[in-house]
Motif scaffolding. Structure first.
Motif, PDB file in Angstrom:
ATOM      1  N   LEU A  56       0.824  -1.202   0.000  1.00  0.00           N
ATOM      2  CA  LEU A  56       0.000   0.000   0.000  1.00  0.00           C
ATOM      3  C   LEU A  56       0.866   1.265   0.000  1.00  0.00           C
ATOM      4  O   LEU A  56       0.537   2.254  -0.669  1.00  0.00           O
ATOM      5  N   MET A 106       2.198   1.752  -3.510  1.00  0.00           N
ATOM      6  CA  MET A 106       1.161   2.292  -4.395  1.00  0.00           C
ATOM      7  C   MET A 106       0.887   3.758  -4.081  1.00  0.00           C
ATOM      8  O   MET A 106       0.715   4.577  -4.991  1.00  0.00           O
ATOM      9  N   MET A 107       0.869   4.107  -2.814  1.00  0.00           N
ATOM     10  CA  MET A 107       0.580   5.480  -2.406  1.00  0.00           C
ATOM     11  C   MET A 107       1.604   6.468  -2.946  1.00  0.00           C
ATOM     12  O   MET A 107       1.257   7.572  -3.389  1.00  0.00           O
ATOM     13  N   THR A 138       1.885   6.153  -7.409  1.00  0.00           N
ATOM     14  CA  THR A 138       0.782   6.411  -8.320  1.00  0.00           C
ATOM     15  C   THR A 138       0.814   7.847  -8.838  1.00  0.00           C
ATOM     16  O   THR A 138       1.455   8.720  -8.240  1.00  0.00           O
ATOM     17  N   TYR A 170      -2.149   9.460  -9.383  1.00  0.00           N
ATOM     18  CA  TYR A 170      -3.477   9.991  -9.116  1.00  0.00           C
ATOM     19  C   TYR A 170      -3.652  10.280  -7.624  1.00  0.00           C
ATOM     20  O   TYR A 170      -3.358   9.440  -6.772  1.00  0.00           O
ATOM     21  N   ARG A 174      -6.427  10.698  -5.754  1.00  0.00           N
ATOM     22  CA  ARG A 174      -7.422   9.895  -5.033  1.00  0.00           C
ATOM     23  C   ARG A 174      -6.889   8.507  -4.713  1.00  0.00           C
ATOM     24  O   ARG A 174      -7.119   7.980  -3.622  1.00  0.00           O
ATOM     25  N   THR A 175      -6.178   7.914  -5.664  1.00  0.00           N
ATOM     26  CA  THR A 175      -5.601   6.589  -5.431  1.00  0.00           C
ATOM     27  C   THR A 175      -4.595   6.640  -4.292  1.00  0.00           C
ATOM     28  O   THR A 175      -4.576   5.773  -3.410  1.00  0.00           O
ATOM     29  N   SER A 176      -3.753   7.661  -4.296  1.00  0.00           N
ATOM     30  CA  SER A 176      -2.730   7.800  -3.259  1.00  0.00           C
ATOM     31  C   SER A 176      -3.367   7.979  -1.889  1.00  0.00           C
ATOM     32  O   SER A 176      -2.960   7.330  -0.907  1.00  0.00           O
ATOM     33  N   LEU A 210      -6.393   7.133  -0.966  1.00  0.00           N
ATOM     34  CA  LEU A 210      -7.115   5.912  -0.600  1.00  0.00           C
ATOM     35  C   LEU A 210      -6.154   4.872  -0.028  1.00  0.00           C
ATOM     36  O   LEU A 210      -6.477   4.181   0.952  1.00  0.00           O
ATOM     37  N   CYS A 211      -4.965   4.754  -0.617  1.00  0.00           N
ATOM     38  CA  CYS A 211      -3.950   3.838  -0.080  1.00  0.00           C
ATOM     39  C   CYS A 211      -3.502   4.273   1.310  1.00  0.00           C
ATOM     40  O   CYS A 211      -3.300   3.437   2.199  1.00  0.00           O
TER      41      CYS A 211
END
Length: 559
Positions: free
Chosen positions: A441, A444-445, A448, A450, A452-454, A456-457
């Motif tokens: 996670l 990914m954070m 990424t 994006y 929102r994706t960051s 959310l992670c």
């Protein structure tokens, strides 16, 4: 003795006391983490120049002067240095292409002449003169603004601004620009400038909590850290900020253990209620505090950072008065009875291997958590992810960390309580899984593209990664005698704070000043999660080898 707090204070009052102590915890973490958000605020009228721009130095202390040309970095610096001027003047510039040639030359000439005088004469009269020249026209045009900034840069490169005293008490929107804060200085402020004093203060704090009224200690501690928070509004350099942070760390080292001790005595006869109340103070309160600090971005854009710290401090002073006047001192129970520090140290570090291993596991998790909390606002501001804005980050980050605190408590308590009935090692396995799941996670954070994706992670990291804390505290209680549990909990949190702030200090020293700060966040947080996973695994193995190690406190545990 155990039932006297409940007999003296009705349920509604103990609930009220819990709520006030929760507010104290929120104030604690909000003032502690507020600088992380206040150093990323751009002046609202400088966004067109500063978006995506990372200066390798504080705005007030440039290290290079290009011989020719005007870069975006220079335009951002020019706007950020005198935001009050650009707010009043540049916003009202006329359309450059609509001006007659002679008027163009007249405007630029008068501006350049105003910027060409000696540093002594370059003061309010000249700024007023420039504003008067531009005041006759109404609409704003970026081309004209660029010409004004070019004149500023030209004067700056010629040394016309050397020795000029800027009005730093009103002009700057963020803490770094207003106090000439270098990246390593910020790392010191948010890291060991706070943590060393905080950890050192836990020893006299424990002594004081054992012998004096805890309500008075909490009120005094809240008063001191709130006063020092408000005093930051007068800072124009690093020295005053550091002094305020030192005093905030010292005051909070007294307030935290006193709050825990007081809360436990209010719920002494009911272990179920106590086990629910403690996570509220140790997990939900801190997350809500960070969430409140996140909204500093919005208020700083409207008022400037100085008003934000001043109002935060004033709210804390009011809270201190509420604590002193309305919170009563319950009778001490066995949990909070005085115990020599040497006895606690011997119990935690020598007799109980489980508590020692848990301390390292919790410290490693805190290192990752403190690093992300301290530097994610800076990383997001520099990374300029798709969908990112300051206001969006302030709102969604506050919602994410606040909701994550509640969810992590609920999930950790539910799973830990049920699982622990079957296997006492459950808190270790919960922490192990949380650390392992957090690793991908975090990657990914930080990798990424994006926003929102960051975010959310990050939310998932907080929920899954922090669910271990409540069950781990319960396991610590089982591994220690009841007479040292309260002091041992405070000691664990003090050591965790000291080790945890190693992360922010390292990032502050290594910070390259650009988006590559993400690389340091990645390897530091990943290493911390791996170490935490190994520590939880070793703790579980220790319990397997010696099951009695988590049964010492079972026989005298409060029912």
């Amino acid at each position: 003795m155990h039932g006297q707090a409940e007999e003296k204070f009705p349920v509604w009052y103990r609930t009220y006391a819990l709520l006030i102590l929760l507010f104290v915890c929120i104030s604690n973490l909000a003032t502690r983490t507020q600088p992380s958000f206040l150093i990323t605020i751009p002046a609202p009228d400088c966004v067109q120049y500063c978006t995506g721009v990372v200066l390798p130095y504080p705005t007030c202390k440039p290290t290079t002067r290009p011989a020719s040309g005007v870069s975006r970095e220079q335009l951002c610096q020019a706007c950020s240095t005198f935001p009050a001027f650009w707010q009043g003047a540049v916003q009202q510039l006329p359309p450059w292409e609509n001006l007659p040639p002679l008027q163009k030359e007249a405007v630029v000439l008068q501006i350049e002449q105003s910027f060409s005088v000696s540093p002594v004469a370059l003061g309010k009269p000249n700024v007023t003169a420039i504003k008067q020249v531009i005041k006759d026209a109404k609409p704003h045009h970026p081309g004209m603004a660029d010409r004004v900034h070019e004149a500023y840069i030209k004067a700056f490169n010629e040394g016309k601004f050397e020795g000029l005293q800027v009005d730093t008490l009103s002009g700057f929107y963020n803490m770094a620009d207003a106090t000439c804060l270098w990246y390593w200085q910020y790392g010191l402020l948010i890291g060991y400038g706070f943590a060393l004093v905080y950890a050192a203060g836990t020893i006299p704090a424990g002594y004081s909590c054992d012998r004096y009224r805890r309500t008075s200690i909490i009120a005094l501690a809240t008063f001191v850290w709130s006063l020092c928070t408000a005093m930051q509004a007068q800072a124009t350099g690093f020295t005053l900020l550091l002094g305020c942070r030192i005093m905030i760390g010292l005051a909070q080292s007294f307030g935290t253990p006193a709050s825990y001790s007081l809360l436990v005595d209010y719920f002494a006869s009911n272990s179920r209620q106590r086990d629910l109340a403690l996570p509220l103070l140790t997990m939900v309160g801190p997350q809500l505090g960070v969430g409140c600090a996140s909204f500093s971005i919005v208020f700083a854009e409207l008022l400037g950072w100085r008003w934000v710290v001043l109002l935060t401090g004033l709210a804390g002073l009011l809270l201190a008065a509420v604590v002193l006047v309305t919170i009563k001192e319950p009778q001490r129970t066995e949990y909070s009875a005085p115990c020599a520090t040497t006895v606690v140290v011997e119990e935690v570090f020598e007799k109980s291997r489980v508590s020692r291993l848990l301390m390292w596991a919790v410290s490693a998790k805190m290192l990752s958590s403190y690093t992300l909390t301290s530097f994610l606002p800076i990383w997001f501001a520099r990374r300029d992810l798709e969908g990112y804005t300051n206001d969006a980050y302030a709102f969604w980050n506050a919602l994410a960390v606040s909701l994550a605190g509640l969810l992590s408590v609920c999930i950790g308590s539910a799973i830990g309580h049920t699982w622990s009935r079957r296997d006492v090692r459950a808190p270790c396995f919960l922490g192990l899984m949380g650390a392992l799941v957090s690793l991908p996670l975090i990657f990914m954070m930080l990798l990424t593209q994006y926003f929102r994706t960051s975010l959310l992670c990050y939310f998932a990291v907080l929920v899954i990664g922090d669910a271990f804390l409540g069950p781990s505290m319960n396991l610590l209680q089982l591994a220690l005698r009841s007479s040292v549990r309260g002091q041992a909990t405070s000691m664990l949190l003090g050591v965790a704070a000291l080790v945890g702030n190693l992360g922010p200090a390292m990032v502050g020293i290594l910070d390259p000043g650009g988006v590559n700060i993400g690389i340091h966040l990645l390897w530091i947080c990943s290493a911390a999660q791996v170490f935490a996973a190994l520590s939880f695994l070793w703790t579980a193995n220790e319990i397997t080898l010696d099951p009695v190690s988590v049964g010492l406190g079972a026989q005298d545990k409060v029912p």
